[in-house]
Design an enzyme around this catalytic site. Structure first.
Site, PDB file in Angstrom:
ATOM      1  N   CYS A 398     -10.481   6.891   6.657  1.00 53.76           N
ATOM      2  CA  CYS A 398     -10.456   6.624   8.103  1.00 53.76           C
ATOM      3  C   CYS A 398     -10.008   7.938   8.848  1.00 53.76           C
ATOM      4  O   CYS A 398     -10.540   9.111   8.750  1.00 53.76           O
ATOM      5  CB  CYS A 398      -9.904   5.444   8.316  1.00 53.76           C
ATOM      6  SG  CYS A 398     -10.635   4.666  10.118  1.00 53.76           S
ATOM      7  N   HIS A 524     -12.431   1.698   4.452  1.00 55.38           N
ATOM      8  CA  HIS A 524     -11.128   1.461   3.892  1.00 55.38           C
ATOM      9  C   HIS A 524     -11.459   0.888   2.611  1.00 55.38           C
ATOM     10  O   HIS A 524     -11.420  -0.203   2.153  1.00 55.38           O
ATOM     11  CB  HIS A 524     -10.463   0.466   4.881  1.00 55.38           C
ATOM     12  CG  HIS A 524      -9.783   1.250   5.900  1.00 55.38           C
ATOM     13  ND1 HIS A 524      -8.451   1.322   6.343  1.00 55.38           N
ATOM     14  CD2 HIS A 524     -10.362   1.363   7.462  1.00 55.38           C
ATOM     15  CE1 HIS A 524      -8.262   1.808   7.436  1.00 55.38           C
ATOM     16  NE2 HIS A 524      -9.573   1.742   8.050  1.00 55.38           N
ATOM     17  N   GLU A 526      -9.328   0.983   0.065  1.00 53.24           N
ATOM     18  CA  GLU A 526      -8.277   0.071  -0.505  1.00 53.24           C
ATOM     19  C   GLU A 526      -8.298  -1.416  -0.349  1.00 53.24           C
ATOM     20  O   GLU A 526      -7.805  -2.160  -0.960  1.00 53.24           O
ATOM     21  CB  GLU A 526      -6.869   0.496   0.270  1.00 53.24           C
ATOM     22  CG  GLU A 526      -6.824   0.232   1.690  1.00 53.24           C
ATOM     23  CD  GLU A 526      -7.417   0.950   2.538  1.00 53.24           C
ATOM     24  OE1 GLU A 526      -7.002   1.102   3.786  1.00 53.24           O
ATOM     25  OE2 GLU A 526      -8.387   2.067   2.209  1.00 53.24           O
TER      26      GLU A 526
END
Length: 552
Positions: A398, A524, A526
């Site tokens: 990001c 993102h 993750e």
């Protein structure tokens, strides 16, 4: 009949109805209600029950999207664009099942909904009160997932601790709902602390007794007691807790400190938490949970063949929960590579050209983390430059991707004043710009580009090698984007746009050809990493770090 009894369910023997488990906490916060809830859900899922978990947070923010990460840790984002509590990340990582807007509710959202109903006249001129209107709203939301027909068991975690003034409406709602659902359809698990007093040399049960008493004063009897402890609970202590907390001996569950949260499902299995819960819900045990793949992951996690040091460059590094999903994704990717990943947190405000060799020189990989605002930005840009020039595996997420665009524009294109309009509205070269649809927005909460968006990946790129497919879907949380006005210049200079959103043309992935591993993503990744499915970018990044380490 009084109005507050109108919605009560008098049929307590409905067949095939969803069962509910409520998890409350006492004595202190941060005892791990979310991990206990996720571990129990994992075991119930392993026995063949369709299980989900939801979190009710007592703060008045509508969602955690506008909270500073120092206040409440990271803001987790679901596929449907909900900004939620970080515990939902644990739920997904354990169960490998996506959550949604319905899995996280705050006091702010509850009150906002009730007030909007009052403004529309839905209460027919009645005086709007905590009981029944707020509690009815809470109960409706507690049953939303259960009434979908998709789940056999819904586990509801209540944030905060019993006795907190802001938690009272939730505790009252649980009391009412357990009564309405009827016997064997709703149970309460209470998580408490059994502290060890070094001066006395013994564990003390009194805090737990007081916590259970406080819960009972609210009209709720704990069905199961889960006791966080640093030392083994003796049989004598368990009997004492059972007697004075009014629970059965088998329902006193020890939750001893573990080296990793991923051990907790096995510990709860040994303690019989799932068996006791099913017995109280009048459900069959079915087959024992199949944790073969889970334990394979644990074995690889605990017996690494390699070790790498990866620098996490961020501006909230003092609090680990600010980057919770990233840290967990490294655990998943590390186990996948049979590698211990030492994540070294480095504050970007403390990085400059004079000390960067000292801070980053010995690293096997560099991850520049997401974030907002201009604080610490120059340190992140300097970290990108160092990783690029020294061929250290690099991963930008990001804001980290945006910093890599700025760094390349400054040092390769020669645009010394290149920047993001987030940091400098009047920059001469806005290589990162506010998204067009964001320019008229004034309310900050829930208005970013959120949730799952598609990305088309170009063939013969690092991104395509990582994903192995042409189209992917990833979760977003941002307002600023790669400025396509500079796309041709950056591409010709070697910064490849390897992933693009098919609907908006927004660049999602950038990479470099002449580098062992250099990738930046606008989304993102993750958020989607789980024990069962480690995220491929993290897996490949750790593998690149292992290779980098071998060459040193």
């Amino acid at each position: 009949m009084p109005s507050f009894l109108h919605n009560y369910n008098t049929n307590n023997n409905r067949m095939n109805q969803t069962k509910y488990i409520f998890v409350t906490g006492g004595v202190t916060s941060s005892l791990g209600k979310g991990i206990i809830a996720a571990s129990l859900a994992k075991l119930l899922q392993g026995r063949g029950y369709r299980t989900t978990i939801q979190k009710f947070d007592p703060y008045i923010n509508v969602d955690p999207g506008t909270l500073n990460p120092y206040e409440h840790g990271e803001c987790y984002v679901t596929d449907d664009g909900a900004e939620t509590d970080l515990d939902l990340g644990h739920y997904e990582r354990f169960l490998n099942v996506p959550t949604s807007q319905a899995n996280n509710v705050t006091t702010g959202r509850v009150y906002l909904s009730v007030i909007e109903k009052e403004r529309r006249g839905e209460f027919l001129g009645k005086t709007v009160q905590v009981v029944p209107h707020i509690t009815n709203e809470i109960k409706d939301r507690m049953q939303l997932l259960g009434k979908s027909g998709d789940y056999d068991i819904v586990i509801t975690e209540i944030g905060g601790t019993v006795g907190d003034i802001e938690s009272l409406p939730y505790i009252e709602s649980v009391r009412q709902l357990v009564w309405e659902l009827g016997e064997n359809n709703g149970i309460v698990i209470h998580l408490t602390l059994v502290p060890f007093l070094a001066a006395a040399g013994e564990l003390k049960t009194k805090p737990t007794q007081h916590s259970v008493k406080t819960l009972m004063e609210s009209g709720i009897k704990a069905d199961i007691l889960v006791c966080r402890t640093e030392h083994e609970l003796s049989d004598e202590l368990r009997n004492k807790l059972a007697l004075f907390c009014n629970v059965k001996r088998e329902a006193v569950i020890q939750s001893i400190d573990a080296s990793t949260i991923y051990e907790v499902p096995n510990l709860m299995l040994e303690e019989g938490l799932d068996v006791v819960a099913l017995k109280k819900l009048d459900l069959p045990k079915k087959a024992a949970p199949d944790l073969k793949n889970w334990n394979t992951f644990l074995r690889r996690l605990k017996n690494p063949k390699h070790t790498v040091n990866i620098g996490l460059i961020g501006k909230y590094v003092e609090m680990q929960d600010c980057y919770k999903s990233i840290l967990e994704a490294f655990i998943h990717a590390g186990a996948s590579n049979e590698t211990k990943v030492n994540v070294i947190s480095i504050h970007s405000e403390h990085i400059n050209i004079d000390n960067i060799e000292e801070k980053l020189g010995a690293l096997d990989g560099v991850l520049v983390a997401p974030g907002f605002g201009e604080r610490g930005i120059e340190g992140k840009i300097e970290a990108v430059r160092f990783a690029r020039e020294n061929k250290i595996p690099f991963f930008g997420i990001c804001l980290g991707m945006q910093m890599s665009i700025i760094e390349y524009s400054r040092n390769i294109l020669g645009y010394a004043e290149a920047n993001s309009t987030e940091m400098n509205e009047n920059t001469k070269h806005p290589v990162v710009n506010l998204m067009e649809e964001q320019k008229t927005i004034t309310d900050k909460g829930g208005t970013m580009r959120l949730g799952a968006w598609k990305c088309d990946i170009k063939p013969n790129t690092l991104a395509h090698k990582i994903y192995g497919q042409k189209t992917i879907s990833e979760r977003h949380r941002h307002r600023y984007e790669y400025n396509n006005k500079y796309a041709d210049e950056l591409q010709k200079a070697g910064l490849i746009a390897s992933g693009v959103n098919p609907d908006t043309g927004l660049v999602e992935i950038i990479e470099l050809e002449d580098h062992p591993f250099f990738i930046g993503v606008q989304y993102h990744p993750e958020y989607k990493s789980t024990v069962a499915n480690p995220h491929p970018i993290f897996v490949n990044f750790v593998a690149a770090a292992v290779n980098s380490h071998k060459k040193q």
